[in-house]
Write an enzyme that holds these catalytic residues in place. Structure first.
Site, PDB file in Angstrom:
ATOM      1  N   GLN A 285      -4.820  -2.387   9.521  1.00  0.00           N
ATOM      2  CA  GLN A 285      -4.101  -3.504   8.723  1.00  0.00           C
ATOM      3  C   GLN A 285      -5.171  -4.802  10.081  1.00  0.00           C
ATOM      4  OE1 GLN A 285      -3.406  -4.144   5.433  1.00  0.00           O
ATOM      5  NE2 GLN A 285      -3.640  -6.400   5.642  1.00  0.00           N
TER       6      GLN A 285
ATOM      7  N   LYS B 215       0.873  -0.834  -0.032  1.00  0.00           N
ATOM      8  CA  LYS B 215      -0.041   0.340   0.172  1.00  0.00           C
ATOM      9  C   LYS B 215       1.073   0.738   0.020  1.00  0.00           C
ATOM     10  CE  LYS B 215      -3.686  -2.720   1.984  1.00  0.00           C
ATOM     11  NZ  LYS B 215      -4.300  -2.868   2.907  1.00  0.00           N
TER      12      LYS B 215
ATOM     13  N   ASP C 109     -11.875   1.681   3.196  1.00  0.00           N
ATOM     14  CA  ASP C 109     -11.627  -0.038   3.055  1.00  0.00           C
ATOM     15  C   ASP C 109     -13.316  -0.426   2.943  1.00  0.00           C
ATOM     16  OD1 ASP C 109      -9.606  -2.587   2.534  1.00  0.00           O
ATOM     17  OD2 ASP C 109      -9.568  -2.208   4.898  1.00  0.00           O
TER      18      ASP C 109
END
Ligand code: NAP
Length: 285
Positions: A97, A53, A120
């Site tokens: 994460q 990322k 997300d």
């Protein structure tokens, strides 16, 4: 022999376009998009996803802050970090994460992220928007799968789609997106009987179960499009492999994605798209 749909190539092209757009943002809006990633602990898989990322952000020109915390961090301390990022006007996207250590309630952390910074697309209000067909943030992997199908101009409407897996992260949202594009969708799971009799009918087969090389040639319709979401280790070689036995299934399918290089790069690409969407919403407010 199947044509391989390269997520790596598609993501590369999309990232180049995003880079050009982002370059203009500083003069247009006075700043660049900014993604904050929170990494708890030192799980090798998570560390590798986070570095992917970071790399994508720097390729495109998106600012990236990775906040690294030890796995002993308390839930309250983590919530405090989220609240600070929520109220920071210079942060457009927040990603925690997963997975988190067992003592932290993952759902509480996800729901604490402001829904307009939830890149997300896991916040319940974004999930609800998807099901209600309202504007919201669509989660990255399902979005990437649809973009892969669109990249080959595959006519989804009227096709039979079979999705293996019903998780909230992949199976369910990709099924909804396929349904919204007027495919007829069958969702299969671990309790499905006679799985092959269903998969063999599918024009589009999406495998998202997390079982190495589970989908074999005898489970696939001639000429199907096979999208492999799984990320597993091959038991014999210890190399990365998908849920689909690529070597077998490529002889049956018309189009197929590979692991690595298929859905994975598109997930990161869609995360970048979501960050830019959040940024544009924030600067135009
Ligand atoms: P998950 O939450 O573990 O869900 C797995 C799903 O597969 C469940 O719905 C389960 O059914 C179903 N399943 C398990 N065994 C099955 C079987 N024998 N037959 C049919 N269905 C079966 O996994 P996930 O988070 O959706 O992820 C799935 C895979 O995709 C993993 O390998 C993950 O690493 C990968 N992934 C990749 C990306 C990417 O960007 N490439 C992103 C996310 C996930 P039940 O509901 O009945 O238990």
């Amino acid at each position: 022999m199947a044509i391989v749909i390269s997520g790596k190539e598609l993501a590369k092209n999309k990232k180049m376009k995003m880079k050009e757009e982002v370059e203009a943002y500083s003069s247009l809006y006075g700043r660049f998009p900014h993604l904050a990633v929170v990494l708890v602990g030192e799980d090798p898989g998570s560390m590798s996803y986070v570095s992917g990322k970071e790399k994508a952000c720097s390729e495109i020109g998106i600012l990236n802050t990775t906040i690294r915390k030890e796995s002993t961090i308390s839930e309250n301390e983590l919530l405090e970090i989220i609240h600070t990022l929520n109220s920071d006007d210079r942060v457009d996207g927040i990603l925690v994460q997963l997975p988190l250590p067992g003592h932290i309630h993952t759902e509480s952390i996800i729901q604490a992220i402001r829904k307009d910074k939830d890149v997300d697309g896991f916040h319940k209000e974004n999930v609800a928007s998807l099901y209600l067909k309202q504007p919201g943030i669509i989660s990255c992997t399902p979005k990437g799968i649809i973009e892969l199908l669109d990249s080959i101009e595959y006519p989804i409407e009227g096709k039979r789609a079979c999705v293996l897996g019903r998780s909230n992260i992949v199976g369910m949202p990709v099924s909804k997106l396929l349904l919204d594009r007027n495919a007829t969708v069958t969702i299969c799971h671990s309790k499905t009987k006679n799985l092959a009799s269903i998969t063999k009918e599918a024009d589009i087969l999406v495998a998202a179960i997390g079982k190495p090389k589970f989908v074999t040639a005898d489970m696939v319709k001639d000429g199907a499009v096979v999208i492999d979401v799984g990320v597993n280790r091959d038991i014999d070689t210890n190399k990365l492999c998908g849920d689909v036995d690529f070597e077998q299934v490529k002889t049956k399918a018309e189009y197929i994605t590979k692991v690595p290089g298929g859905v994975g790069p598109m997930t990161i690409c869609c995360l970048m798209e979501n960050t830019i969407e959040c940024f544009l919403k924030h600067v135009k407010e």
